[in-house]
Write a protein that holds these residues in place. Structure first.
Motif, short mmCIF file in Angstrom:
data_model
loop_
_atom_site.label_atom_id
_atom_site.label_comp_id
_atom_site.label_asym_id
_atom_site.label_seq_id
_atom_site.Cartn_x
_atom_site.Cartn_y
_atom_site.Cartn_z
N LYS A 231 -2.34 -5.05 3.42
CA LYS A 231 -2.81 -4.28 4.59
C LYS A 231 -3.14 -5.22 5.75
O LYS A 231 -2.83 -4.93 6.91
CB LYS A 231 -4.06 -3.46 4.22
CG LYS A 231 -3.81 -2.36 3.20
CD LYS A 231 -3.04 -1.21 3.81
CE LYS A 231 -2.87 -0.04 2.84
NZ LYS A 231 -2.00 1.00 3.38
N CYS B 91 -1.43 -5.69 9.59
CA CYS B 91 -2.21 -5.72 10.84
C CYS B 91 -1.91 -6.96 11.66
O CYS B 91 -1.77 -6.92 12.89
CB CYS B 91 -3.71 -5.68 10.52
SG CYS B 91 -4.26 -4.09 9.91
N SER C 172 -7.69 1.44 2.44
CA SER C 172 -6.58 2.09 3.15
C SER C 172 -7.07 2.80 4.42
O SER C 172 -6.45 2.67 5.49
CB SER C 172 -5.89 3.10 2.22
OG SER C 172 -5.34 2.44 1.12
N SER C 173 -8.20 3.51 4.33
CA SER C 173 -8.69 4.26 5.51
C SER C 173 -9.20 3.32 6.60
O SER C 173 -8.95 3.55 7.78
CB SER C 173 -9.77 5.26 5.10
OG SER C 173 -10.87 4.58 4.55
N GLN D 121 -6.22 1.80 8.27
CA GLN D 121 -5.52 2.83 9.04
C GLN D 121 -6.22 3.04 10.38
O GLN D 121 -5.57 3.11 11.44
CB GLN D 121 -5.53 4.13 8.23
CG GLN D 121 -4.30 4.98 8.46
CD GLN D 121 -4.22 6.11 7.44
OE1 GLN D 121 -5.00 6.16 6.50
NE2 GLN D 121 -3.31 7.03 7.64
N GLU D 122 -7.54 3.10 10.31
CA GLU D 122 -8.36 3.26 11.52
C GLU D 122 -8.17 2.08 12.47
O GLU D 122 -8.05 2.24 13.67
CB GLU D 122 -9.84 3.38 11.09
CG GLU D 122 -10.82 3.73 12.20
CD GLU D 122 -10.57 5.13 12.76
OE1 GLU D 122 -10.79 5.30 13.98
OE2 GLU D 122 -10.14 6.02 12.00
N ARG E 286 -4.81 2.18 14.19
CA ARG E 286 -4.79 3.24 15.20
C ARG E 286 -5.39 2.74 16.51
O ARG E 286 -4.93 3.05 17.60
CB ARG E 286 -5.56 4.45 14.68
CG ARG E 286 -5.17 5.76 15.39
CD ARG E 286 -5.86 6.97 14.80
NE ARG E 286 -5.41 7.25 13.43
CZ ARG E 286 -6.21 7.38 12.40
NH1 ARG E 286 -7.51 7.23 12.53
NH2 ARG E 286 -5.72 7.63 11.21
#
Length: 592
Positions: free
Chosen positions: A535, A539, A581-582, A585-586, A589
């Motif tokens: 992850k 990024c 994961s969240s 993801q944030e 975004r």
């Protein structure tokens, strides 16, 4: 015809520490056990030249005089094998220290004799054969519940067999009571609750089989990165203060062996005292009962006679082979083989043998090989599968791994867990160096890990080790020019390597949750670190600075998972995975 005095009695001519030369001993045998002098000190013949023999004495020879007599015993240095070994503490030649302490406080008196197991203690015995049964070597003829954890199986000694002629009823018997009588070719053999076996002679087995299953230790750096196999050989070298003894204690407490034999060979008295005081208090995680119920301690401190130190590891491995023959998995800890090698060197010097490298005898490699070769995965004479795993600590002077004992140990062991002084001083425990350590058991155990843990366990481990090696290379650049000049993807490698080291490899032996980690939890922890890396890499590729990733709350949660998530709450890893994961993801975004 020889005179009987010449057959059974020699005379002390010269005394040089533990080495005694005797005359009129031409009819004695090499490796025969003898008693020396008026105090009947226990010794072993190491060489015979004409009428003169050299005896290695296992007790202090202070006060011994020339002219005193040497008497033969008729057999080699042997140990008594039977119920009463578990939970006991012995010296290097199997004399129980508890009984000696009741006779003489603080010190072992000279001439106390070869005390062994308690011959007066009754044992509830169940006979498992009946008259007319045919028994061969290794077959069980009776069982004794030695401790609450272990059933002691009494086996027909190697080389013996026949038809059961007499059987005693079930009941309470002492060690030397005859419970079964065998008959073969008109000769009768009486079987008791114990037997004797020479320590320098390996006990026979039906056959040796390939190693295929791991010794699960609960120590993450070992189980996941450098696994040890049941029936394997392990060397743990490390300088003073690097945690050899604590590592051995952790392996003794948590490894999934049935029987633990701990040989304290030439260690400092206060360190051995800690072992003797601590082990009886330890609780067996498998049964909730005292760990001593399946443990044997052999204590041979540095101020005990040097010859007994040389014999202690043979005593330990013979006991290990005896329990292996019952079908148990045995783990033998030898702490440390360096002190044993020093005992060899001292005796060799007194025997005036030609010294080799650093004064050690030329036969040091072959003696080490003989010891480690007694480990393995076997089918016993009784047809059961059983293992002996040998874990030897090495104490190289000044932490120099190029000295002879470490170098020769490396030749004969398949797993090498190198303890690092820098890691120990940085309070990173266990201080096993994740770059210089290795295990040759990875390939042998791959199928076991695939079937029992996860198909991608080996790939995960390889990926993490590769990241640690990359970090080592990058650190050289960082020391020259600083971390700020590194591109984000390389800075990420440094960050993930820090998480692997701090969140996975570092383990607190005193923490309730962190002291032991199940293999299932270890796998889930590696998956979490891998998810975090993937992850973060995604990024970094879209330009998110590494400093932002470092500031995420989830990083601290990953570092704390080793102590926050219990072994029986693995579903908490799913929650942590969702959180990673969240959060990422944030983050992505925000930067889109």
């Amino acid at each position: 015809m020889m005179m009987s005095g010449r057959n059974d009695e020699g005379t002390v001519r010269l005394i040089n520490g533990p080495v005694v030369k005797g005359i009129n001993m031409g009819s004695f045998k090499v490796n025969e056990m003898v008693t020396v002098g008026d105090h009947k000190l226990i010794g072993e013949i190491v060489s015979i030249e004409g009428d003169e023999a050299t005896v290695q004495v296992y007790e202090e020879t202070e006060g011994l005089k020339a002219g005193e007599k040497i008497h033969r015993t008729g057999g080699p240095l042997s140990v008594t094998l039977g119920p009463g070994m578990l939970g006991n503490i012995f010296d290097g030649i199997q004399r129980p220290l508890g009984r000696i302490n009741s006779i003489s406080k603080n010190f072992i008196p000279e001439g106390i004799g070869l005390l062994t197991l308690d011959e007066e203690k009754p044992w509830e015995t169940r006979i498992t054969v009946k008259p007319g049964d045919e028994l061969s070597q290794g077959m069980v003829y009776a069982v004794v519940q030695e401790t609450a954890s272990i059933v002691h199986k009494l086996m027909v000694p190697p080389g013996m067999g026949g038809t059961v002629a007499e059987v005693k009823p079930d009941g309470s018997y002492k060690l030397n009571d005859v419970v079964v009588v065998l008959e073969k070719g008109g000769k009768k053999h009486e079987l008791t609750l114990c037997s004797r076996w020479p320590v320098r002679q390996p006990r026979p087995v039906a056959r040796r089989i390939p190693i295929y299953k791991p010794l699960i230790t609960g120590q993450r750096v070992i189980d996941s990165f450098y696994p040890v196999a049941k029936g394997g050989t392990v060397g743990i070298p490390g300088g003073f203060g690097t945690g050899k003894t604590v590592t051995q204690h952790q392996l003794a407490k948590w490894s999934d062996a049935d029987i633990i034999i701990y040989v304290g060979c030439g260690e400092r008295g206060n360190e051995m005292t800690d072992v003797l005081e601590e082990f009886p208090k330890l609780v067996d995680p498998r049964t909730g009962r005292p760990l001593m119920e399946r443990t044997i301690l052999i204590a041979n401190t540095s101020n005990m006679p040097v010859a007994a130190r040389e014999a202690s590891i043979y005593t330990g491995i013979t006991m290990a082979e005896y329990y292996r023959d019952m079908g148990y998995d045995v783990a033998l800890m030898a702490d440390s083989t360096s002190r044993w090698a020093e005992a060899l060197r001292e005796i060799s010097g007194r025997l005036e043998e030609m010294p080799a490298e650093e004064g050690y005898p030329a036969y040091l490699p072959s003696r080490l090989a003989e010891f480690y070769e007694r480990a393995g995965c076997f089918v016993t004479l009784g047809g059961q599968e059983a293992t002996i795993t040998v874990i030897g600590a090495v104490s190289p002077p000044g932490g120099d791994f190029s000295e002879p004992v470490t170098e020769n140990t490396k030749r004969f062991v398949t797993a090498f867990l190198a303890l690092d002084k820098k890691l120990a001083y940085a309070r990173h425990y266990p201080a096993i160096n994740y770059l210089t350590s290795y295990s040759g058991y990875m390939a042998m155990l791959r199928d076991w890990f695939t079937e029992n843990i996860a198909p991608d366990m080996a790939e995960l481990r390889t990926k993490m080790v590769k990241l640690l090696h990359e970090e080592e290379k990058l650190n050289e650049i960082v020391q020259l020019v600083g971390e700020d000049v590194l591109p984000n993807d390389q800075a990420l490698v440094l960050e993930i390597a820090r998480i692997i080291k701090k969140g996975f490899l570092q383990q607190n032996a005193l923490h309730r949750e962190d002291s032991y980690t199940s293999l299932a939890k270890q796998y889930r922890m590696l998956k979490i670190i891998d998810l975090l890396y993937e992850k973060s890499l995604a990024c970094v590729k879209i330009g998110i600075p590494i400093s932002v990733i470092r500031g995420l709350d989830v990083i601290q949660q990953v570092l704390r998972m080793k102590s926050d998530i219990p072994n029986d709450r693995l579903e908490m890893f799913d929650e942590l995975s969702d959180r990673i994961s969240s959060e990422f993801q944030e983050l992505m975004r925000k930067y889109e």
